[in-house]
Design a protein around this motif. Structure first.
Motif, PDB file in Angstrom:
ATOM      1  N   THR A  66       0.830  -1.191   0.089  1.00  0.00           N
ATOM      2  CA  THR A  66      -0.119   0.049   0.220  1.00  0.00           C
ATOM      3  C   THR A  66       0.883   1.354   0.016  1.00  0.00           C
ATOM      4  OG1 THR A  66      -0.254  -0.129   2.487  1.00  0.00           O
ATOM      5  CG2 THR A  66      -1.902  -1.080   1.251  1.00  0.00           C
ATOM      6  N   GLY A  67       2.267   1.093   0.137  1.00  0.00           N
ATOM      7  CA  GLY A  67       2.989   2.216   0.222  1.00  0.00           C
ATOM      8  C   GLY A  67       3.141   2.921   1.523  1.00  0.00           C
ATOM      9  N   ARG A  68       2.460   2.409   2.588  1.00  0.00           N
ATOM     10  CA  ARG A  68       2.680   3.152   3.729  1.00  0.00           C
ATOM     11  C   ARG A  68       4.017   2.661   4.443  1.00  0.00           C
ATOM     12  NH1 ARG A  68      -1.622   6.043   4.944  1.00  0.00           N
ATOM     13  NH2 ARG A  68      -3.777   5.445   4.142  1.00  0.00           N
ATOM     14  N   LEU A  69       4.617   3.228   4.834  1.00  0.00           N
ATOM     15  CA  LEU A  69       6.143   3.105   5.781  1.00  0.00           C
ATOM     16  C   LEU A  69       6.894   2.064   4.765  1.00  0.00           C
ATOM     17  CD1 LEU A  69       4.932   3.241   9.160  1.00  0.00           C
ATOM     18  CD2 LEU A  69       6.062   4.935   8.192  1.00  0.00           C
ATOM     19  N   SER A  70       6.813   2.146   3.500  1.00  0.00           N
ATOM     20  CA  SER A  70       7.199   0.974   2.376  1.00  0.00           C
ATOM     21  C   SER A  70       9.047   0.985   2.818  1.00  0.00           C
ATOM     22  CB  SER A  70       7.007   1.371   1.208  1.00  0.00           C
ATOM     23  OG  SER A  70       7.619   2.656   0.556  1.00  0.00           O
ATOM     24  N   ARG A  71       9.670   1.837   3.005  1.00  0.00           N
ATOM     25  CA  ARG A  71      10.767   1.483   3.437  1.00  0.00           C
ATOM     26  C   ARG A  71      11.163   0.865   4.389  1.00  0.00           C
ATOM     27  NH1 ARG A  71      14.280   6.892   2.456  1.00  0.00           N
ATOM     28  NH2 ARG A  71      15.906   5.538   2.335  1.00  0.00           N
ATOM     29  N   PRO A  72      10.629   1.028   5.527  1.00  0.00           N
ATOM     30  CA  PRO A  72      10.973   0.198   6.894  1.00  0.00           C
ATOM     31  C   PRO A  72      10.272  -1.214   6.718  1.00  0.00           C
ATOM     32  CG  PRO A  72       9.948   2.415   7.531  1.00  0.00           C
ATOM     33  CD  PRO A  72      10.071   2.651   6.128  1.00  0.00           C
ATOM     34  N   LEU A 117      13.955  -6.302  -1.871  1.00  0.00           N
ATOM     35  CA  LEU A 117      13.456  -5.620  -0.678  1.00  0.00           C
ATOM     36  C   LEU A 117      14.697  -4.661  -0.488  1.00  0.00           C
ATOM     37  CD1 LEU A 117      12.564  -8.594   1.384  1.00  0.00           C
ATOM     38  CD2 LEU A 117      10.968  -6.936   0.312  1.00  0.00           C
ATOM     39  N   LEU A 118      16.007  -4.767  -0.565  1.00  0.00           N
ATOM     40  CA  LEU A 118      16.878  -4.014  -0.103  1.00  0.00           C
ATOM     41  C   LEU A 118      16.766  -2.720  -1.110  1.00  0.00           C
ATOM     42  CD1 LEU A 118      20.007  -6.073   0.838  1.00  0.00           C
ATOM     43  CD2 LEU A 118      18.490  -4.998   2.214  1.00  0.00           C
ATOM     44  N   LEU A 119      16.592  -3.156  -2.195  1.00  0.00           N
ATOM     45  CA  LEU A 119      16.419  -2.003  -3.057  1.00  0.00           C
ATOM     46  C   LEU A 119      15.243  -1.102  -2.863  1.00  0.00           C
ATOM     47  CD1 LEU A 119      17.352  -3.282  -6.705  1.00  0.00           C
ATOM     48  CD2 LEU A 119      18.400  -1.699  -5.531  1.00  0.00           C
ATOM     49  N   ALA A 120      14.008  -1.864  -2.592  1.00  0.00           N
ATOM     50  CA  ALA A 120      12.993  -1.089  -2.103  1.00  0.00           C
ATOM     51  C   ALA A 120      13.184  -0.150  -0.706  1.00  0.00           C
ATOM     52  CB  ALA A 120      11.710  -1.833  -2.031  1.00  0.00           C
ATOM     53  N   ALA A 121      13.973  -0.849   0.064  1.00  0.00           N
ATOM     54  CA  ALA A 121      14.128   0.115   1.264  1.00  0.00           C
ATOM     55  C   ALA A 121      15.085   1.290   0.856  1.00  0.00           C
ATOM     56  CB  ALA A 121      15.051  -0.926   2.320  1.00  0.00           C
ATOM     57  N   ALA A 122      15.841   1.245   0.055  1.00  0.00           N
ATOM     58  CA  ALA A 122      16.829   2.154  -0.270  1.00  0.00           C
ATOM     59  C   ALA A 122      16.193   3.349  -1.188  1.00  0.00           C
ATOM     60  CB  ALA A 122      17.953   1.768  -0.960  1.00  0.00           C
ATOM     61  N   ASP A 123      14.852   3.080  -1.911  1.00  0.00           N
ATOM     62  CA  ASP A 123      14.400   3.663  -2.802  1.00  0.00           C
ATOM     63  C   ASP A 123      13.647   5.108  -2.166  1.00  0.00           C
ATOM     64  OD1 ASP A 123      12.902   4.566  -5.132  1.00  0.00           O
ATOM     65  OD2 ASP A 123      11.166   3.741  -4.664  1.00  0.00           O
ATOM     66  N   THR A 124      13.912   5.955  -2.565  1.00  0.00           N
ATOM     67  CA  THR A 124      12.956   7.417  -2.134  1.00  0.00           C
ATOM     68  C   THR A 124      11.986   7.785  -2.883  1.00  0.00           C
ATOM     69  OG1 THR A 124      15.005   8.730  -3.337  1.00  0.00           O
ATOM     70  CG2 THR A 124      15.478   8.022  -1.333  1.00  0.00           C
ATOM     71  N   GLY A 125      11.646   7.214  -3.776  1.00  0.00           N
ATOM     72  CA  GLY A 125      10.305   7.614  -4.560  1.00  0.00           C
ATOM     73  C   GLY A 125      10.876   8.963  -5.455  1.00  0.00           C
ATOM     74  N   GLY A 126      11.838   9.048  -5.912  1.00  0.00           N
ATOM     75  CA  GLY A 126      12.150  10.264  -6.662  1.00  0.00           C
ATOM     76  C   GLY A 126      12.725  11.369  -5.599  1.00  0.00           C
TER      77      GLY A 126
END
Length: 171
Positions: A66-72, A117-126
């Protein structure tokens, strides 16, 4: 898409932890003393730990989806994937070549998911990351201080000239 497997498997594992208990027991036996040391009242039974892991996977998977707190959430999922892989796919222990190959494929699949998952954790959404923002803020502050110093020097020179001009004028 990355979170789907965690939501589905987490739900299945929460409902029926017994099917995983035999494979998970060697890992939970090693983790239990650490958990007891960190928090004495935390349950350490194998099926309970499977359920806790499953609940974490479902909730973090839904947060990632859902994109809620997706990095953590991605970091939490990465953390849950390690014991699952060690317990569920110990290809290094298999004597049967077919079982070894099957577990090795699943372990490599989990390694690929871990990378995602590590890439998703590092992603800042632009958006700029914290490191860039901090460096940028420091650079901005440094330039502001340098401007303030130049302005103060200029004003001091002007004040000195004004004072020396005022002394020369007949009074």
């Amino acid at each position: 898409m990355l979170s789907g497997i965690f939501v589905v498997q987490g739900y299945r594992n929460f409902r029926d932890p017994g099917r995983l208990a035999v494979a998970a027991q060697p890992v939970t036996e090693k983790v239990a003393p650490l958990l007891k040391k960190a928090h004495p009242s935390f349950p350490t039974e194998t099926e309970t730990l499977i359920r806790v892991n499953a609940a974490v996977q479902v909730s973090a998977g839904l947060m990632l989806a859902t994109g809620r707190l997706s990095r953590p959430a991605a970091l939490v999922l990465a953390g849950t994937l390690v014991p699952v892989t060690v317990a569920g796919h110990p290809f290094w222990k298999n004597d049967d070549p077919t079982a070894r190959n099957n577990n090795q494929i699943h372990a490599m699949k989990n390694l690929g998911i871990l990378g995602g998952l590590l890439l998703a954790a590092a992603d800042t959404g632009g958006k700029p990351g914290l490191r860039w923002r901090t460096g940028h803020r420091i650079g901005h502050s440094r330039r502001s201080v340098q401007r303030a110093v130049r302005t103060a020097r200029r004003e001091a020179r002007i004040a000195v000239r004004s004072a020396s001009t005022a002394r020369r004028l007949p009074g």
